[in-house]
Design a protein around this motif. Structure first.
Motif, PDB file in Angstrom:
ATOM      1  N   VAL A 153      58.702  42.716  79.302  1.00 34.76           N
ATOM      2  CA  VAL A 153      57.503  43.534  79.067  1.00 34.76           C
ATOM      3  C   VAL A 153      56.926  43.141  77.722  1.00 34.76           C
ATOM      4  O   VAL A 153      57.673  43.015  76.753  1.00 34.76           O
ATOM      5  N   SER A 154      55.616  42.969  77.660  1.00 37.58           N
ATOM      6  CA  SER A 154      55.000  42.677  76.365  1.00 37.58           C
ATOM      7  C   SER A 154      53.656  43.380  76.268  1.00 37.58           C
ATOM      8  O   SER A 154      52.866  43.366  77.208  1.00 37.58           O
ATOM      9  N   LYS A 155      53.404  43.962  75.099  1.00 35.85           N
ATOM     10  CA  LYS A 155      52.133  44.680  74.957  1.00 35.85           C
ATOM     11  C   LYS A 155      50.954  43.728  74.788  1.00 35.85           C
ATOM     12  O   LYS A 155      49.803  44.145  74.867  1.00 35.85           O
ATOM     13  N   VAL A 156      51.256  42.442  74.534  1.00 37.39           N
ATOM     14  CA  VAL A 156      50.184  41.437  74.499  1.00 37.39           C
ATOM     15  C   VAL A 156      50.570  40.276  75.417  1.00 37.39           C
ATOM     16  O   VAL A 156      51.730  40.142  75.800  1.00 37.39           O
ATOM     17  N   TYR A 157      49.597  39.426  75.732  1.00 35.97           N
ATOM     18  CA  TYR A 157      49.905  38.222  76.497  1.00 35.97           C
ATOM     19  C   TYR A 157      50.982  37.453  75.706  1.00 35.97           C
ATOM     20  O   TYR A 157      50.871  37.332  74.483  1.00 35.97           O
ATOM     21  N   PRO A 158      52.040  36.965  76.371  1.00 36.78           N
ATOM     22  CA  PRO A 158      53.220  36.467  75.652  1.00 36.78           C
ATOM     23  C   PRO A 158      52.941  35.560  74.452  1.00 36.78           C
ATOM     24  O   PRO A 158      53.502  35.774  73.375  1.00 36.78           O
ATOM     25  N   VAL A 159      52.061  34.576  74.614  1.00 37.18           N
ATOM     26  CA  VAL A 159      51.882  33.638  73.504  1.00 37.18           C
ATOM     27  C   VAL A 159      51.017  34.202  72.372  1.00 37.18           C
ATOM     28  O   VAL A 159      50.758  33.514  71.388  1.00 37.18           O
ATOM     29  N   LEU A 202      44.473  55.036  72.282  1.00 33.44           N
ATOM     30  CA  LEU A 202      45.751  55.722  72.541  1.00 33.44           C
ATOM     31  C   LEU A 202      46.929  54.852  72.089  1.00 33.44           C
ATOM     32  O   LEU A 202      47.863  55.333  71.438  1.00 33.44           O
ATOM     33  N   ILE A 203      46.857  53.557  72.396  1.00 34.69           N
ATOM     34  CA  ILE A 203      47.951  52.643  72.006  1.00 34.69           C
ATOM     35  C   ILE A 203      48.121  52.632  70.482  1.00 34.69           C
ATOM     36  O   ILE A 203      49.231  52.752  69.965  1.00 34.69           O
ATOM     37  N   PHE A 204      46.995  52.490  69.756  1.00 32.01           N
ATOM     38  CA  PHE A 204      47.084  52.450  68.290  1.00 32.01           C
ATOM     39  C   PHE A 204      47.692  53.752  67.763  1.00 32.01           C
ATOM     40  O   PHE A 204      48.443  53.759  66.791  1.00 32.01           O
ATOM     41  N   THR A 205      47.340  54.851  68.397  1.00 31.45           N
ATOM     42  CA  THR A 205      47.856  56.144  67.950  1.00 31.45           C
ATOM     43  C   THR A 205      49.364  56.223  68.185  1.00 31.45           C
ATOM     44  O   THR A 205      50.110  56.702  67.325  1.00 31.45           O
TER      45      THR A 205
END
Ligand SMILES: Cc1cc2nc3c(=O)[nH]c(=O)nc-3n(C[C@H](O)[C@H](O)[C@H](O)COP(=O)(O)OP(=O)(O)OC[C@H]3O[C@@H](n4cnc5c(N)ncnc54)[C@H](O)[C@@H]3O)c2cc1C
Length: 560
Positions: free
Chosen positions: A32-38, A484-487
């Motif tokens: 699981v990654s909150k951003v695209y892996p690279v 929401l994520i930043f919070t």
């Protein structure tokens, strides 16, 4: 609900190395990654990766000694021995996977010098080593077909009776919340740089994994050890890699003196990072700086070599400081860069929670102690990522999914998020709280610290937590709700800050990156030990200690 044998949280170098190894051993692995892996922060690593290769006349024990001395004797020597012994084969296996390392005139793998090391042993790909490593590992992950939940955000871990059974995650695109059941979870969530402002770290480095482990009772170790890198840009905190000094750059004060001659007559600009950062800060504090900076001078290296080996940092200087280093020295200053501490693990990545592992910058094995040597972090991510993947893949063979884990865990998180979204008045948005946090940390927990400053930071943190309890999310939608994520990230950051400040207040000496003007000496008789912070049953932070493992190198006076 989804099921996997092993859930790796994080697609940086540690996570992908862990996932690759575990997959090769036959486990069903998901990342699981909150951003695209690279886009993980490993991508930003410029300088290189250390390894002592015997056929170059180097010796892993020399690398281990340099690392231990660099750590100001706080690193655990058994773990450091493992990292340095396994470094050579790790670098070679990455080369065989397809990383095109720079080569020397003879066609052998090329090396550059890095700080705090008596040998040039840093392997590199120009000044984008992390990117090269990360893309090659990503290719391997695609090839083996491991499931990657990319742009999914981990909200919480599923821990029951001291055992970890998975995590609750949100798909960022749809806002949907799911439980993922796993027989083992590997946290590889990277650093917490943005708890400080500015920082060399990407905006996504918010300490999520450390906070998730801390929340569930896992101890965080050596959190007071925060590295300030000697060469960052004033405008935005961006890093100019140590590669510049590795290729021969000078540090100059306002009088044009190479001031490192005073502080580290043998290693000069290539002393350990804590030493160089303190020296720069002293020059600045004593009036020999220029607008809060000193100068990094590479002009004597020449344009050809700069373009060949330092092209990215030349461009960074042009873009953010309006200075072309081919013609002029660049103003730089110490800036927050790396967290030596993290989730306490053993040498196989295991935490004190069964089924929960950690690797990479989020973990504290501990190989960096009070100060990390440049180019030892990429090595740490790969060696201990692999070891965690290996260990977990063995353990899951005899573990079953727990039937007690149902969708109720996801439901709890859906309700928590909804409560946050329902809040409309009486509070503020996350942004100002995050900025105030970063500035408080950078004011009171920087290169030099003292009791009063750290107490002020703790007091300010309490205020920030109260403000956070009333925080408002203005975007009430489901789709790509980055607000929401930043919070949520800010919540993790506040927990990390608490552990850093408490650890720093606890350590009543100066060691490595933790330098107190009110207690300037290292005190081995009382403080040659790790400080661990964990939440007790009432959710209150509790401090304990652990001895440093010494194998063959007794602490000595540290000079460069
Ligand atoms: C500018 C810069 C230059 C550097 N240069 C060097 C160098 O030359 N040599 C060296 O040895 N070290 C260097 N370092 C340090 C090194 O790059 C890092 O310590 C290392 O890459 C961290 O790798 P990682 O795998 O632990 O984490 P990262 O690469 O940071 O990856 C973290 C992963 O966790 C995921 N994640 C985090 N939270 C969540 C969540 N809540 N939900 C889902 N996913 C999540 C992210 O999406 C990401 O995929 C540098 C660091 C910086 C900032």
């Amino acid at each position: 609900m989804f099921d996997h044998d092993i859930l790796v949280i994080g697609a940086g170098l540690a996570g992908m190395r862990a996932a690759y190894t575990a997959s090769q051993s036959g486990a069903d692995v998901a990342i699981v990654s909150k951003v695209y892996p690279v886009r993980s922060h490993s991508n930003a690593a410029q300088g290189g990766i250390n390894a002592a290769l015997t056929d170059r006349g180097d010796d892993w024990e020399d690398h281990a000694y340099d690392t231990i001395k660099g750590s100001d004797y706080l690193g655990d020597q058994d773990a450091i021995e493992i990292m340095c012994r396994e470094a050579g084969s790790e670098v070679i296996s990455m080369e065989h996977m397809g990383v095109i390392f720079n080569r020397d005139e003879e066609g052998k793998l090329g090396v550059r010098s890095f700080g705090g090391q008596r040998q040039a042993r840093t392997f590199f790909v120009a000044d984008f080593t992390g990117q090269a490593l990360l893309h090659v590992l990503h290719e391997q992950i695609l090839k083996i077909g491991a499931r990657v939940y990319e742009e999914w955000f981990v909200l919480s871990l599923i821990v029951e009776d001291g055992e970890c059974h998975g995590a609750v995650v949100m798909e960022i695109r749809s806002g949907e919340v799911h439980a993922i059941r796993a027989k083992a979870v590997i946290l590889a969530t990277g650093g917490l740089g943005r708890v400080f402002e500015p920082s060399t770290n990407a905006l996504i480095c918010t300490g999520d994994g450390m906070a998730l482990a801390y929340e569930n009772g896992a101890p965080l170790m050596d959190m007071e050890m925060v590295q300030y890198h000697p060469t960052t840009l004033k405008a935005n905190g961006a890093l100019l890699s140590e590669a510049a000094r590795g290729e021969g750059a000078y540090l100059l004060n306002s009088e044009g003196d190479r001031f490192m001659q005073e502080y580290a007559p043998n290693m000069l600009e290539l002393a350990s990072r804590d030493v160089v950062s303190r020296s720069e800060q002293t020059e600045i504090n004593e009036g020999r700086g220029i607008d809060g900076c000193v100068l990094l001078d590479v002009r004597h290296i020449g344009e050809t070599l700069i373009n060949e080996k330092l092209s990215q940092i030349r461009q960074l200087g042009i873009d953010f400081a309006n200075v072309d280093m081919v013609h002029e020295p660049v103003p730089i200053r110490p800036g927050m860069h790396y967290q030596m501490g993290g989730i306490k693990t053993d040498v196989n990545g295991l935490t004190n929670i069964m089924g929960l592992y950690a690797a990479g910058e989020t973990a504290c094995v501990s190989v960096h102690g009070g100060n990390r040597l440049g180019a030892n972090s990429l090595l740490d991510t790969l060696v201990f990522g692999r070891r965690a993947g290996d260990h977990a893949s063995n353990v899951v063979r005899s573990r079953q999914h727990s039937d007690a884990i149902t969708d109720q865990y996801a439901e709890r998180e859906r309700n928590r998020l909804q409560e946050m979204l329902n809040r409309n008045g009486g509070g503020e948005l996350f942004g100002k709280i995050r900025l105030d946090l970063g500035e408080a940390m950078n004011t009171h927990l920087a290169v030099y610290r003292d009791q009063q400053g750290m107490e002020t930071a703790l007091e300010e943190l309490k205020g920030l937590k109260t403000r956070y309890d009333r925080v408002i999310v203005h975007d009430k939608g489901k789709t790509f709700n980055t607000n929401l994520i930043f919070t949520l990230e800010l919540g993790f950051m506040l927990d990390c800050a608490e552990a850093i400040i408490l650890g720093a207040l606890e350590r009543k000496e100066s060691r490595g990156a933790h330098t107190r003007t009110d207690m300037p000496d290292r005190d081995d008789s009382n403080w040659l030990k790790h400080i661990l912070i964990a939440k007790d049953e009432n959710g209150q932070p509790d401090v304990t200690y652990q001895d440093v493992t010494i194998t063959q190198w007794e602490p000595q006076v540290r000079s460069y």
